[in-house]
Design an enzyme around this catalytic site. Structure first.
Site, PDB file in Angstrom:
ATOM      1  N   GLY A  79     118.146  -7.323   2.347  1.00 18.62           N
ATOM      2  CA  GLY A  79     116.990  -7.092   1.707  1.00 18.62           C
ATOM      3  C   GLY A  79     117.395  -7.153   0.471  1.00 18.62           C
ATOM      4  O   GLY A  79     118.505  -6.736   0.063  1.00 18.62           O
TER       5      GLY A  79
ATOM      6  N   GLN B 179     115.283  -3.711  -7.596  1.00 17.36           N
ATOM      7  CA  GLN B 179     116.386  -4.388  -8.286  1.00 17.36           C
ATOM      8  C   GLN B 179     116.424  -5.275  -9.000  1.00 17.36           C
ATOM      9  O   GLN B 179     117.424  -5.362  -8.949  1.00 17.36           O
ATOM     10  CB  GLN B 179     116.450  -4.583  -6.706  1.00 17.36           C
ATOM     11  CG  GLN B 179     116.617  -3.047  -5.555  1.00 17.36           C
ATOM     12  CD  GLN B 179     118.123  -3.336  -4.308  1.00 17.36           C
ATOM     13  OE1 GLN B 179     117.058  -3.820  -3.394  1.00 17.36           O
ATOM     14  NE2 GLN B 179     118.279  -2.995  -4.650  1.00 17.36           N
TER      15      GLN B 179
ATOM     16  N   CYS C 158     123.135  -0.220  -0.287  1.00 20.36           N
ATOM     17  CA  CYS C 158     121.908  -0.747  -0.900  1.00 20.36           C
ATOM     18  C   CYS C 158     122.646  -1.714  -2.476  1.00 20.36           C
ATOM     19  O   CYS C 158     123.674  -1.042  -2.324  1.00 20.36           O
ATOM     20  CB  CYS C 158     121.644   0.532  -1.738  1.00 20.36           C
ATOM     21  SG  CYS C 158     120.270  -0.693  -2.144  1.00 20.36           S
ATOM     22  N   LEU C 159     122.422  -2.732  -2.292  1.00 22.68           N
ATOM     23  CA  LEU C 159     123.071  -3.472  -3.716  1.00 22.68           C
ATOM     24  C   LEU C 159     122.930  -2.592  -5.168  1.00 22.68           C
ATOM     25  O   LEU C 159     123.507  -3.103  -5.909  1.00 22.68           O
ATOM     26  CB  LEU C 159     121.953  -4.780  -3.173  1.00 22.68           C
ATOM     27  CG  LEU C 159     122.569  -6.158  -2.027  1.00 22.68           C
ATOM     28  CD1 LEU C 159     121.804  -7.139  -2.680  1.00 22.68           C
ATOM     29  CD2 LEU C 159     123.633  -5.885  -2.248  1.00 22.68           C
TER      30      LEU C 159
ATOM     31  N   HIS D 290     113.575   0.526   3.939  1.00 19.52           N
ATOM     32  CA  HIS D 290     115.022   0.948   2.893  1.00 19.52           C
ATOM     33  C   HIS D 290     113.888   0.020   2.188  1.00 19.52           C
ATOM     34  O   HIS D 290     113.934   0.290   0.621  1.00 19.52           O
ATOM     35  CB  HIS D 290     115.840  -0.134   3.901  1.00 19.52           C
ATOM     36  CG  HIS D 290     116.970   0.234   2.077  1.00 19.52           C
ATOM     37  ND1 HIS D 290     118.481   0.936   2.573  1.00 19.52           N
ATOM     38  CD2 HIS D 290     116.696  -0.128   1.471  1.00 19.52           C
ATOM     39  CE1 HIS D 290     118.626   1.025   1.092  1.00 19.52           C
ATOM     40  NE2 HIS D 290     118.148   0.215   0.564  1.00 19.52           N
ATOM     41  N   GLU D 291     113.401  -1.260   2.232  1.00 22.27           N
ATOM     42  CA  GLU D 291     113.251  -1.933   0.656  1.00 22.27           C
ATOM     43  C   GLU D 291     111.884  -1.176   0.568  1.00 22.27           C
ATOM     44  O   GLU D 291     111.083  -1.404  -0.897  1.00 22.27           O
ATOM     45  CB  GLU D 291     112.844  -3.890   1.249  1.00 22.27           C
ATOM     46  CG  GLU D 291     114.258  -4.352   1.253  1.00 22.27           C
ATOM     47  CD  GLU D 291     115.404  -3.905   0.726  1.00 22.27           C
ATOM     48  OE1 GLU D 291     115.352  -3.868  -0.702  1.00 22.27           O
ATOM     49  OE2 GLU D 291     116.497  -4.030   1.022  1.00 22.27           O
TER      50      GLU D 291
ATOM     51  N   HIS E 262     111.786   1.419  -1.503  1.00 18.74           N
ATOM     52  CA  HIS E 262     112.356   0.515  -3.635  1.00 18.74           C
ATOM     53  C   HIS E 262     111.094   0.861  -4.102  1.00 18.74           C
ATOM     54  O   HIS E 262     111.661   0.913  -5.600  1.00 18.74           O
ATOM     55  CB  HIS E 262     112.789  -1.031  -3.365  1.00 18.74           C
ATOM     56  CG  HIS E 262     114.424  -0.563  -3.017  1.00 18.74           C
ATOM     57  ND1 HIS E 262     115.491   0.293  -3.969  1.00 18.74           N
ATOM     58  CD2 HIS E 262     115.541  -0.878  -2.462  1.00 18.74           C
ATOM     59  CE1 HIS E 262     116.827   0.006  -3.792  1.00 18.74           C
ATOM     60  NE2 HIS E 262     117.088  -0.766  -2.464  1.00 18.74           N
TER      61      HIS E 262
END
Ligand code: ZN
Length: 190
Positions: free
Chosen positions: A46, A51, A99-100, A141-142, A145
């Site tokens: 995701g 991000q 998380c990226l 999760h996304e 963000h």
């Protein structure tokens, strides 16, 4: 085109992202394609627009790597524009999230099993849909963000204190990553 991924500590990750209008972004499909490309290169499942430094309510998800665990995730590749969570229900369960934007940190995070949301797809078609299992997990999760939240916010104060230094290091670029990142506190030239 791949974007560098914004690292922990950048204020854009803390901003509540704004909704977008179709005519504001005629090239949204191209942006979505580039987000998928960026996400795949970093082996993510995701990625949210903040991000890559863009504070808009847009995220992409590809949960098909979890197909073995959940056959319903076969080909689960979606873009979510202007998502709004309508309801979260079911038991909370723990999943080891990463998380990226926060490389090298994984923690067990509790979230509710099912999420119902209103969103537009890349063709600006409106959907009201419920997701559960791993699909829900990635979406939640996304979604965080685009609300300016990170999974580390959900940790206990003790757990957070234990990873504090690592988080600080990430914001300074003191971390090994195999994809391109943008570090907020990095010295010039890094
Ligand atoms: Zn994330």
């Amino acid at each position: 085109m791949k974007f560098p991924i914004v690292a922990y500590g950048d204020p854009v990750l803390r901003r509540k992202a704004t909704a977008i209008e179709p005519d504001e972004y005629p090239h949204i499909k191209e942006l979505i394609e580039n987000m998928f490309e960026t996400m795949y290169a970093a082996r993510g499942v995701g990625l949210a627009a903040p991000q890559i430094g863009i504070s808009m309510r847009l995220f992409v998800v590809d949960a098909s790597v979890f197909e073995d665990e959940d056959p319903s995730l076969k080909g689960f590749k979606k873009a979510f524009i202007n998502a709004i969570i309508l309801e979260e229900s079911g038991e909370e369960w723990a999943f080891n999230e990463g998380c990226l934007s926060i490389p090298d940190i994984r923690e067990d995070i509790y979230r509710k099993a099912t999420v119902k949301l209103s969103y537009y797809d890349e063709d600006w078609k409106h959907h009201e849909e419920s997701f559960s299992g791993l699909a829900a997990r990635i979406i939640q999760h996304e979604y965080d963000h685009i609300e300016g939240k990170l999974f580390t916010d959900k940790l206990s104060p003790l757990r957070r204190r234990l990873i504090e230094k690592k988080l600080n290091d990430i914001s300074k670029g003191v971390v090994e990553v195999e994809y391109k990142m943008k570090f907020p506190a990095a010295k010039k030239g890094r």
